[in-house]
Design an enzyme around this catalytic site. Sequence first.
Site, PDB file in Angstrom:
ATOM      1  N   ASP A 141       0.814  -1.383   0.168  1.00  0.00           N
ATOM      2  CA  ASP A 141       0.114   0.006  -0.166  1.00  0.00           C
ATOM      3  C   ASP A 141       0.749   1.149   0.043  1.00  0.00           C
ATOM      4  OD1 ASP A 141      -2.388   1.439  -0.153  1.00  0.00           O
ATOM      5  OD2 ASP A 141      -2.415   1.606   2.120  1.00  0.00           O
ATOM      6  N   CYS A 163     -24.826  -4.423 -12.846  1.00  0.00           N
ATOM      7  CA  CYS A 163     -25.177  -3.879 -11.456  1.00  0.00           C
ATOM      8  C   CYS A 163     -24.271  -2.476 -11.238  1.00  0.00           C
ATOM      9  CB  CYS A 163     -24.307  -4.837 -10.310  1.00  0.00           C
ATOM     10  SG  CYS A 163     -24.536  -4.375  -8.612  1.00  0.00           S
TER      11      CYS A 163
END
Length: 382
Positions: free
Chosen positions: A141, A198
């Site tokens: 990260d 979706c």
Amino acid sequence: MIPPSHASPNEALTRALKAQAAALGFAACGVARVDAIPQAGARLAEWLESGAHGEMGWMAARADQRRSPADLWPEARSVVMLGMSYAPREDPLRLAAAHDIGRISTYAQGQDYHDVVKKALKALARWLVDHGGGDLKVFVDTAPVMEKPLGQAAGIGWQGKHTNLVSRSHGSWLFLGAIMTTLDLPADPPARDACGSCDACQRACPTDAFPAPYRLDARRCISYLTIEHKGPIPAGFRAALGNRIYGCDDCLAACPWNKFAAAGAANRAFAARAELAAPELGDLLALDDAAFRQVFAGSPIKRIGRDRMVRNALIAAGNGGDARLLARVTALLDDPAAVVRGAAVWALRRLDAAAWTRERAARWPHEPDADVRDEWALAEPA
């Protein structure tokens, strides 16, 4: 020990590597070539050019290295992408209507994922060196690595319309880590996008932070506003924050693929700490620096510091309308941090218009900070 196989040595090594990853707590493991995301650099450049990264200057500062693993480390040949589940045990949205509670994003309620994932990555890296040799680097990260496109290239999930990685087996609840290696490991097939028609995550966003599917304007995102943004929360977004004081789970929690994510499979280190699962706003408003460090020790929340946390709690208090918090909100009008004083002005205005008017007359002429003066300059409440 790697079992004997008729396949190439690196194929056998990769199978054993995935088994070892599972033993170390990773829920997903896949391999991509370093040149597997050729379009990512152009997309990153376009996103940065639009300014959608807001104050996250670190995104632009090393964009030349971020666009491809080969640009970050030219000697690398393969990228092992790993996912660790943090699927929540309870509904992340269950406290949405609580007036005296602050909501912390699921990923930050337990132990700092940077520490947990990196520890497991390092253990897996040692195993890989011992059994396969080569040089390697591990990332969690904080480095210029585009984990989500690489995760899709490695087959562990696809980058959904909310821009986060989605897994058929683990939904939207994966922490990602990467191991770059000079070994030439066989690549897995990339994951196919299964979002279909979706748009649940898009509709769930309280601040309309998605200008289009697969595109995020961080400047409108509650996670960005409560974590990365250092100044006053822009007035137009404050009501939408509700009682969210650190991050936002709405787009992730809306994903239908979450129904396949087993909460019991998540690493126990990510289980919610009692004091972070449902923190009381009154306690958060009383935090000083020392208390903040004590409460959030071992948590990713510690990175934002006390002032931003209290700022966020004040916005939540103003939205909640709980008059029991009035004394603590009023006391923060004298806080040394301007960002806290300004948020206290806004919260007081929402909690008690008469008290706000009295305090305004006494404080506005003597306030040294321009942003706080702007808060006092708002028209009196009706």
